[in-house]
Design an enzyme around this catalytic site. Structure first.
Site, PDB file in Angstrom:
ATOM      1  N   ASP A  24       0.803  -1.245   0.000  1.00 31.54           N
ATOM      2  CA  ASP A  24       0.000   0.000   0.000  1.00 31.54           C
ATOM      3  C   ASP A  24       0.830   1.286   0.000  1.00 31.54           C
ATOM      4  O   ASP A  24       0.462   2.260   0.679  1.00 31.54           O
ATOM      5  CB  ASP A  24      -0.963  -0.007   1.199  1.00 31.54           C
ATOM      6  CG  ASP A  24      -1.933  -1.173   1.168  1.00 31.54           C
ATOM      7  OD1 ASP A  24      -1.872  -1.972   0.219  1.00 31.54           O
ATOM      8  OD2 ASP A  24      -2.737  -1.293   2.110  1.00 31.54           O
ATOM      9  N   LYS A 129      -6.452  -4.829  -3.247  1.00 34.58           N
ATOM     10  CA  LYS A 129      -7.055  -5.613  -2.157  1.00 34.58           C
ATOM     11  C   LYS A 129      -8.102  -4.761  -1.435  1.00 34.58           C
ATOM     12  O   LYS A 129      -7.829  -3.631  -1.050  1.00 34.58           O
ATOM     13  CB  LYS A 129      -5.969  -6.108  -1.189  1.00 34.58           C
ATOM     14  CG  LYS A 129      -5.173  -5.001  -0.510  1.00 34.58           C
ATOM     15  CD  LYS A 129      -4.141  -5.616   0.421  1.00 34.58           C
ATOM     16  CE  LYS A 129      -3.384  -4.582   1.214  1.00 34.58           C
ATOM     17  NZ  LYS A 129      -4.177  -3.673   2.017  1.00 34.58           N
ATOM     18  N   CYS A 162      -2.111  -2.803   7.642  1.00 37.00           N
ATOM     19  CA  CYS A 162      -2.077  -3.694   6.477  1.00 37.00           C
ATOM     20  C   CYS A 162      -0.821  -4.557   6.398  1.00 37.00           C
ATOM     21  O   CYS A 162      -0.859  -5.681   5.900  1.00 37.00           O
ATOM     22  CB  CYS A 162      -2.265  -2.883   5.206  1.00 37.00           C
ATOM     23  SG  CYS A 162      -3.951  -2.245   5.073  1.00 37.00           S
TER      24      CYS A 162
HETATM   25  C1  C5J Z   1      -3.127   0.324   5.610  1.00 37.15           C
HETATM   26  C2  C5J Z   1      -4.828   1.509   6.810  1.00 37.15           C
HETATM   27  N1  C5J Z   1      -2.632   0.208   4.379  1.00 37.15           N
HETATM   28  N2  C5J Z   1      -3.990   1.957   7.741  1.00 37.15           N
HETATM   29  N3  C5J Z   1      -4.397   0.794   5.732  1.00 37.15           N
HETATM   30  O1  C5J Z   1      -2.462   0.045   6.596  1.00 37.15           O
HETATM   31  O2  C5J Z   1      -5.997   1.760   6.912  1.00 37.15           O
END
Ligand code: C5J
Length: 223
Positions: A24, A129, A162
């Site tokens: 991400d 995802k 994540c």
């Molecule tokens: C991720 C989030 N990518 N913090 N998402 O960690 O909401």
């Protein structure tokens, strides 16, 4: 290959059976105006890991290793975004709302793209995802199995959400995972520190951690 400095003990991997997974690293989390900021976070903390992550990515590419990028992304009709996820908390903008970089966490929008410094190149796997974990509602496990991957090196954001969720999912699927300590970050430094401890506790109950310099050294020594 072997990363002697890994915690809690040395980590061994074969290049051909290992993928570098960047979780991400998208504008929505790292740049102002995205989802991270709508939740009230200081996104500049996350930007700080970009140089180390870029160096690790470049070294891994030079070695010929498989790269996987993930994006937290929902379909434009939000059919893959449960109301419990969309309605929770009090963000200034919710998933699917129009923000300065397009619709928040929606696939194809400018804010949903991987940041330029780490942009995927041909031959790399890119996974959209809808959940926090990279295996939930994706075909990633099958793609990795087809390529004979058994080991995963992780970087990305955020460490305790994540990244940790994906590492735990990977653990349950039988992968040996290592998190590159300076290639991951949280909006909450204490959460990052706690997550690193949790991952490597009890004899690597979830996996290993190591500084990215140790990976670069292992790759150098192998050539
Ligand atoms: C991720 C989030 N990518 N913090 N998402 O960690 O909401």
């Amino acid at each position: 290959m072997r990363i002697e400095e890994a915690n809690p003990f040395a980590y061994e991997f074969a290049l051909a059976r290992t993928a570098l997974v960047l979780i991400d690293m998208q504008r929505d989390f790292i740049e102002p105006g995205g989802f991270g900021e709508t939740l009230g976070n200081d996104v500049s903390l996350l930007e700080a890991i970009v140089p180390a992550t870029k160096a690790a990515l470049q070294a891994w590419r030079n070695a010929g290793g498989l790269v996987v990028h993930t994006r937290e992304a929902h379909s434009p009709d939000l059919s893959d975004c449960p109301p419990a996820k969309r309605n929770r908390g009090n963000p200034t903008l919710r998933i699917g709302d129009e923000g300065p970089m397009g619709r928040i966490l929606v696939a194809g929008e400018p804010g949903n793209q991987i940041i330029d410094a780490l942009a995927p190149v041909d031959g790399e796997i890119v996974i959209d995802k809808p959940g926090k974990g990279m295996f939930h509602a994706t075909s990633l496990h099958e793609l990795l199995q087809q390529r004979g991957i058994t080991h995963l090196l992780f970087g990305g954001v955020t460490t305790e959400v994540c990244v940790q969720t994906s590492m735990r999912e990977a653990n349950d699927r039988g992968y040996d995972s290592l998190l590159l300590e300076d290639c991951t970050e949280s909006y909450f430094p204490a959460f990052k520190a706690a997550t690193l401890d949790m991952i490597r506790a009890q004899g690597a109950i979830v996996g290993w951690t190591a500084p990215s310099a140790a990976l670069l050294a292992a790759l150098n020594n192998a050539t």
